[in-house]
Write an enzyme that holds these catalytic residues in place. Structure first.
Site, PDB file in Angstrom:
ATOM      1  N   LYS A 133      11.615  14.272  10.040  1.00  0.00           N
ATOM      2  CA  LYS A 133      11.833  15.708  10.225  1.00  0.00           C
ATOM      3  C   LYS A 133      11.116  16.546   9.149  1.00  0.00           C
ATOM      4  CE  LYS A 133      14.455  15.561  13.904  1.00  0.00           C
ATOM      5  NZ  LYS A 133      14.633  14.167  14.349  1.00  0.00           N
TER       6      LYS A 133
HETATM    7  C1  LIG Z   1      16.101  14.005  15.234  1.00  0.00           C
HETATM    8  C2  LIG Z   1      16.875  14.735  16.221  1.00  0.00           C
HETATM    9  C3  LIG Z   1      18.258  14.578  16.359  1.00  0.00           C
HETATM   10  C4  LIG Z   1      19.054  13.502  15.670  1.00  0.00           C
HETATM   11  O1  LIG Z   1      18.890  13.393  14.338  1.00  0.00           O
HETATM   12  P1  LIG Z   1      19.103  11.992  13.578  1.00  0.00           P
HETATM   13  O2  LIG Z   1      19.212  12.448  12.162  1.00  0.00           O
HETATM   14  O3  LIG Z   1      17.905  11.154  13.810  1.00  0.00           O
HETATM   15  O4  LIG Z   1      20.361  11.410  14.077  1.00  0.00           O
HETATM   16  C5  LIG Z   1      18.917  15.386  17.253  1.00  0.00           C
HETATM   17  N1  LIG Z   1      18.281  16.291  18.000  1.00  0.00           N
HETATM   18  C6  LIG Z   1      16.941  16.461  17.908  1.00  0.00           C
HETATM   19  C7  LIG Z   1      16.291  17.508  18.739  1.00  0.00           C
HETATM   20  C8  LIG Z   1      16.199  15.673  17.040  1.00  0.00           C
HETATM   21  O5  LIG Z   1      14.868  15.827  16.998  1.00  0.00           O
END
Ligand SMILES: *Cc1c(COP(=O)(O)O)cnc(C)c1O
Length: 401
Positions: free
Chosen positions: A186
């Site tokens: 992210k």
């Molecule tokens: C990455 C992501 C998540 C979940 O996050 P994690 O930390 O990997 O559990 C949820 N929604 C979206 C749109 C994402 O890109």
């Protein structure tokens, strides 16, 4: 998008402060921790940056979505509206609280179409969960109006759009609650982590207790704390929080790099005819983690994606065929392939999703390509990439009548 590209001295410094004390847990051990409270510090920094009263750090973005649903007291048999284009986490979080995910079409914003949302609202609907995919937002004004009219909660999944804004408010802060992910890919990362933000102190209290086995966090003896309601463990560790604390301080620098790189590619693509760009709702500012555009038809989009990959342009996504982000490849979810038994109500609710027709989503996703914007590119690399993308795309669009 990925903050891991710029993991460096600041992240090491904050992590080392935790390693020196050896207190890897966010709660308790007051005497040993030598004043180090990384999770608390990051929560403060995040709440401050997002202009909200409360931030609760959690173990993942999926945990943030799950905790948000629980904080809103959503549970067995309740329906939650979510888009066909998202990450599987949306579906998982809703299922994990015993609620029913109701899939709804997206529009040219690549996020929930408010008209389709309105049509999907039933007497069981409790919340709308828009997902601000690929750096840009849903029409929060329209969705918020629907929530007011039907007495629903608005829970924003801003996992892919941290730092973007809508009508002057940071994404995640517009609805009742907003969720972020700080997983490794992210915009900013904790390694693994997530957060929930809100201005509602009841939701904050729910999230705080629920994510730590129901602990009320009163007093300074963990063993003696009360448990007003049940919870689970969605805590983040101090080491992960330390990485995130360094990264949240760098968020605005990362966003500036993303915007600069995005702009170079966008300017080059603006010269290509016969493509259109993803619509950004009026009043919205993207976080520029992706650049998304539409070709004229599905075949053309597929071909362009293959050729971009062949030309060495990595990070060009054709989500329509993606196993994790688009409902079409979610047979494990739509056929409820769970290890143990799911409640009958939930299986019935999921079954209904399968017969739905998402032609509008298929139209937009089938024609879409999203280019990931990275932080580590040199300016030569971005310019070259921009030119290659524009060349490949224009070669195809010129041949269409
Ligand atoms: C990455 C992501 C998540 C979940 O996050 P994690 O930390 O990997 O559990 C949820 N929604 C979206 C749109 C994402 O890109």
């Amino acid at each position: 998008m990925p903050g891991f590209e710029l993991f460096g001295a600041l992240e090491r410094e904050e992590t080392n402060k935790v390693l020196r004390t050896g207190v890897l847990m966010r709660y308790g051990f007051d005497g040993l921790r030598q004043g180090q409270w990384k999770a608390k510090e990051m929560e403060k920094a995040l709440a401050n940056r997002m202009g909200v009263k409360h931030a609760q750090l959690l173990s993942s973005g999926t945990a943030a979505l799950t905790v948000a649903l629980c904080a809103a007291e959503i549970g067995a048999g309740d329906e939650v509206i979510m888009p066909t284009f998202t990450f599987v986490a949306s579906f998982e979080a809703i299922l994990s609280v015993g609620a029913i995910p109701v899939l709804v079409d997206i529009d040219d914003s690549l996020t929930l179409d408010p008209k389709a949302v309105e049509a999907a609202i039933s007497s069981k609907t409790k919340a709308i969960m828009p997902v601000h995919m690929c750096g840009s937002m849903a029409n929060l004004r329209a969705l918020s109006a629907l929530c007011k009219e039907h007495n629903l909660f608005l829970i924003e999944d801003a996992c892919q759009a941290i730092g973007g804004s809508y009508e002057g408010k940071p994404l995640g802060s517009y609805g009742d609650m907003g969720c972020f992910s700080f997983d490794y890919v992210k915009t900013i990362t904790c390694g693994e982590g997530g957060a929930l933000i809100t201005n509602n102190s009841k939701f904050q209290k729910h999230a705080d207790h629920y994510s730590d086995h129901g602990h009320d966090h009163v007093g300074n003896d963990r063993g003696k704390e009360e448990h007003p309601f049940l919870g689970y463990n969605f805590r983040i560790s101090e080491l992960n929080a330390a990485v995130g604390l360094a990264q949240i301080r760098r968020l605005d620098d990362f966003l500036a790099i993303q915007k600069a790189n995005y702009t170079i590619i966008r300017n080059e693509l603006e010269k290509v005819s016969n493509i259109t760009f993803r619509a950004v709702p009026e009043g919205g500012i993207e976080n520029y983690s992706f650049l998304s555009f539409f070709l004229e038809n599905r075949e053309e989009a597929k071909r362009v994606q293959t050729e971009l990959t062949d030309a060495g342009v990595d990070g060009c996504f054709y989500w329509f065929d993606n196993n994790w982000h688009y409902y079409k490849k979610w047979e494990h979810l739509l056929e409820a392939k769970s290890l143990g038994k799911l409640p009958k109500e939930v299986i019935h609710g999921i079954g209904k999703q399968k017969s739905n027709n998402f032609a509008a989503s298929d139209n937009w996703m089938g024609r879409n390509i999203s280019v990931l914007i990275k932080l580590g590119w040199s300016s030569e690399e971005v310019s070259k990439r921009a030119q290659t993308i524009a060349e490949v795309v224009s070669k195809h669009t010129r041949t269409t009548p």
